[in-house]
Write a protein that holds these residues in place. Structure first.
Motif, PDB file in Angstrom:
ATOM      1  N   TRP A 291       0.597  -1.484   0.018  1.00  0.00           N
ATOM      2  CA  TRP A 291      -0.164   0.229  -0.083  1.00  0.00           C
ATOM      3  C   TRP A 291       1.290   1.331   0.192  1.00  0.00           C
ATOM      4  CZ3 TRP A 291      -0.209   3.942   3.800  1.00  0.00           C
ATOM      5  CH2 TRP A 291      -1.513   4.716   3.474  1.00  0.00           C
ATOM      6  N   ALA A 292       0.556   1.940  -0.863  1.00  0.00           N
ATOM      7  CA  ALA A 292       1.014   3.550  -0.523  1.00  0.00           C
ATOM      8  C   ALA A 292       0.573   4.721  -0.231  1.00  0.00           C
ATOM      9  CB  ALA A 292       1.842   3.652  -2.415  1.00  0.00           C
ATOM     10  N   PRO A 293       0.835   5.209   0.684  1.00  0.00           N
ATOM     11  CA  PRO A 293       0.415   6.377   1.552  1.00  0.00           C
ATOM     12  C   PRO A 293      -1.186   7.136   0.060  1.00  0.00           C
ATOM     13  CG  PRO A 293       2.238   6.662   1.731  1.00  0.00           C
ATOM     14  CD  PRO A 293       2.227   5.415   1.221  1.00  0.00           C
ATOM     15  N   ALA A 294      -1.880   7.656   0.518  1.00  0.00           N
ATOM     16  CA  ALA A 294      -2.497   8.462  -0.182  1.00  0.00           C
ATOM     17  C   ALA A 294      -1.812  10.276  -0.403  1.00  0.00           C
ATOM     18  CB  ALA A 294      -4.494   8.782   0.445  1.00  0.00           C
ATOM     19  N   SER A 295      -1.900  10.257  -1.896  1.00  0.00           N
ATOM     20  CA  SER A 295      -1.740  11.488  -2.363  1.00  0.00           C
ATOM     21  C   SER A 295      -2.150  12.691  -1.330  1.00  0.00           C
ATOM     22  CB  SER A 295      -2.047  11.400  -3.693  1.00  0.00           C
ATOM     23  OG  SER A 295      -2.760  11.305  -4.078  1.00  0.00           O
ATOM     24  N   TYR A 296      -3.426  12.568  -1.069  1.00  0.00           N
ATOM     25  CA  TYR A 296      -4.753  13.459  -0.360  1.00  0.00           C
ATOM     26  C   TYR A 296      -4.330  13.363   1.438  1.00  0.00           C
ATOM     27  CZ  TYR A 296      -5.651  14.678  -4.853  1.00  0.00           C
ATOM     28  OH  TYR A 296      -5.999  14.951  -6.271  1.00  0.00           O
ATOM     29  N   THR A 297      -4.384  13.916   1.890  1.00  0.00           N
ATOM     30  CA  THR A 297      -4.144  14.388   3.109  1.00  0.00           C
ATOM     31  C   THR A 297      -6.115  14.584   4.013  1.00  0.00           C
ATOM     32  OG1 THR A 297      -4.081  16.433   4.044  1.00  0.00           O
ATOM     33  CG2 THR A 297      -2.307  16.027   4.208  1.00  0.00           C
ATOM     34  N   VAL A 298      -6.360  13.917   4.581  1.00  0.00           N
ATOM     35  CA  VAL A 298      -7.776  13.689   4.957  1.00  0.00           C
ATOM     36  C   VAL A 298      -8.345  15.305   5.168  1.00  0.00           C
ATOM     37  CG1 VAL A 298      -7.429  13.842   7.472  1.00  0.00           C
ATOM     38  CG2 VAL A 298      -9.687  12.909   6.343  1.00  0.00           C
ATOM     39  N   ASP A 299      -7.609  16.467   6.436  1.00  0.00           N
ATOM     40  CA  ASP A 299      -8.132  17.181   5.200  1.00  0.00           C
ATOM     41  C   ASP A 299      -8.141  17.932   4.631  1.00  0.00           C
ATOM     42  OD1 ASP A 299      -8.316  18.228   7.832  1.00  0.00           O
ATOM     43  OD2 ASP A 299      -6.374  18.138   8.394  1.00  0.00           O
ATOM     44  N   GLU A 300      -7.405  18.111   2.974  1.00  0.00           N
ATOM     45  CA  GLU A 300      -7.211  18.151   2.167  1.00  0.00           C
ATOM     46  C   GLU A 300      -9.080  17.587   1.220  1.00  0.00           C
ATOM     47  OE1 GLU A 300      -3.354  18.858   0.342  1.00  0.00           O
ATOM     48  OE2 GLU A 300      -3.795  16.795   0.292  1.00  0.00           O
ATOM     49  N   ILE A 301      -9.007  16.247   1.673  1.00  0.00           N
ATOM     50  CA  ILE A 301     -10.035  15.070   0.770  1.00  0.00           C
ATOM     51  C   ILE A 301     -11.489  15.960   1.182  1.00  0.00           C
ATOM     52  CG2 ILE A 301     -11.087  12.740   1.301  1.00  0.00           C
ATOM     53  CD1 ILE A 301      -8.350  11.933   0.814  1.00  0.00           C
ATOM     54  N   PHE A 302     -11.730  16.467   2.889  1.00  0.00           N
ATOM     55  CA  PHE A 302     -12.235  16.677   2.893  1.00  0.00           C
ATOM     56  C   PHE A 302     -12.629  18.461   2.818  1.00  0.00           C
ATOM     57  CE2 PHE A 302     -15.408  19.686   5.879  1.00  0.00           C
ATOM     58  CZ  PHE A 302     -16.220  18.574   6.356  1.00  0.00           C
TER      59      PHE A 302
ATOM     60  N   VAL B 192      -8.805   6.766   5.658  1.00  0.00           N
ATOM     61  CA  VAL B 192      -8.528   5.064   6.140  1.00  0.00           C
ATOM     62  C   VAL B 192      -8.192   4.203   5.079  1.00  0.00           C
ATOM     63  CG1 VAL B 192     -10.415   2.848   6.379  1.00  0.00           C
ATOM     64  CG2 VAL B 192     -11.006   4.868   7.288  1.00  0.00           C
ATOM     65  N   ALA B 193      -6.640   3.589   5.041  1.00  0.00           N
ATOM     66  CA  ALA B 193      -6.096   3.175   3.996  1.00  0.00           C
ATOM     67  C   ALA B 193      -7.013   2.099   3.194  1.00  0.00           C
ATOM     68  CB  ALA B 193      -4.739   2.506   4.875  1.00  0.00           C
ATOM     69  N   ASP B 194      -7.389   2.277   2.679  1.00  0.00           N
ATOM     70  CA  ASP B 194      -7.525   1.230   0.845  1.00  0.00           C
ATOM     71  C   ASP B 194      -7.250   0.727   0.186  1.00  0.00           C
ATOM     72  OD1 ASP B 194      -9.276  -0.352  -0.098  1.00  0.00           O
ATOM     73  OD2 ASP B 194     -11.545   0.393   0.572  1.00  0.00           O
ATOM     74  N   PRO B 195      -6.168   0.572  -0.772  1.00  0.00           N
ATOM     75  CA  PRO B 195      -5.687   0.294  -1.652  1.00  0.00           C
ATOM     76  C   PRO B 195      -6.605   0.053  -2.919  1.00  0.00           C
ATOM     77  CG  PRO B 195      -4.650  -0.996   0.033  1.00  0.00           C
ATOM     78  CD  PRO B 195      -6.170  -0.837   0.689  1.00  0.00           C
ATOM     79  N   VAL B 196      -7.476  -0.435  -3.393  1.00  0.00           N
ATOM     80  CA  VAL B 196      -8.136  -0.695  -4.058  1.00  0.00           C
ATOM     81  C   VAL B 196      -8.986   0.511  -4.533  1.00  0.00           C
ATOM     82  CG1 VAL B 196     -10.259  -1.983  -5.010  1.00  0.00           C
ATOM     83  CG2 VAL B 196      -7.918  -3.564  -3.918  1.00  0.00           C
TER      84      VAL B 196
END
Length: 240
Positions: free
Chosen positions: A22-33, A142-146
């Motif tokens: 799993w690679a870290p998401a390219s966005y932070t939770v604050d950015e996504i929100f 929450v990490a979810d690679p797929v």
């Protein structure tokens, strides 16, 4: 009657089994929100087909239908018969002043005064105000690679201490969690979740998956108007 449950990653173990890292998401939770919030503010309405899956004490149930939502507080949610999708099983309407729940097989309508009529919610009935989320909830990605590979990000919301109910009779209240799955293509929700976790094992998990999403479509003028069918009993369950 709890409207909170209207309104919800499953493949992590599979990926671990086949050795995908799993690679870290390219966005932070604050950015996504914040991206989600901006898209929400630009949208006037949206509609979608839904599948509502409920897990309760080891039992699973499914419900299907279509919902239509118009800001800030209008909702139409149609549940269809599982054997015959052309038949209405239940209709829920929030018209900005009242919530209406009509069950044809019971020939009955439940009516309830909708308190917070001007409240801007994630989805009417979800129980979480979009404007108050960062003040009232802790957010976690929450990490979810797929899902992440498809541009879908899952945000988990847990109430901050001041939002938690006080214990009654020494009993610890259930832990409540809200979840939003957001698609980065348009930053709109594709799934909502709500779950409670209690020490006695009486857990509930509700997931509402959305498909065929249409944004800012033309909705009929009477979409969010409820007309009591002739001969149907109406029960007002509003709090005194």
């Amino acid at each position: 009657m709890s409207m909170k449950r209207l309104y919800f990653g499953f493949m992590l173990t599979f990926l671990l089994a086949i050795g995908v890292q799993w690679a870290p998401a390219s966005y932070t939770v604050d950015e996504i929100f914040q991206n989600f919030k901006k898209a929400y503010e630009k949208s006037k309405n949206f509609s979608a087909d839904f599948v509502e899956t409920t897990f309760r004490s080891g039992n699973k149930s499914l419900a299907k239908g279509r919902l239509m939502f118009s800001k800030p507080d209008l909702l139409r949610k149609e549940y269809v018969n599982q054997k015959d999708p052309t038949q209405l099983a239940q209709l829920i309407i929030l018209d900005g002043e009242y919530s209406w729940s009509y069950t044809p097989i019971l020939n009955q309508v439940n009516k309830m005064k909708w308190n917070n009529a001007n409240r801007k919610e994630l989805l009417p009935g979800s129980g979480a105000s979009l404007e108050d989320i960062q003040k009232n909830y802790d957010m976690k990605l929450v990490a979810d690679p797929v899902a992440n590979a498809k541009g879908i990000y899952q945000i988990e919301l847990t109430p901050k201490p001041h939002m938690l109910p006080k214990p009654a009779n020494g009993t610890k209240p259930p832990r409540e969690v809200l979840e939003i799955w957001v698609q980065s293509k348009e930053w709109l929700p594709v799934q909502f979740g709500y779950r409670t976790e209690s020490d006695d094992g009486n857990n509930v998990n509700v997931i509402v998956s959305l498909t065929n999403i249409q944004r800012d479509g033309e909705l009929a003028a009477d979409t969010f108007k409820f007309v009591v069918p002739k001969g149907v009993e109406v029960s007002d369950i509003s709090a005194d």
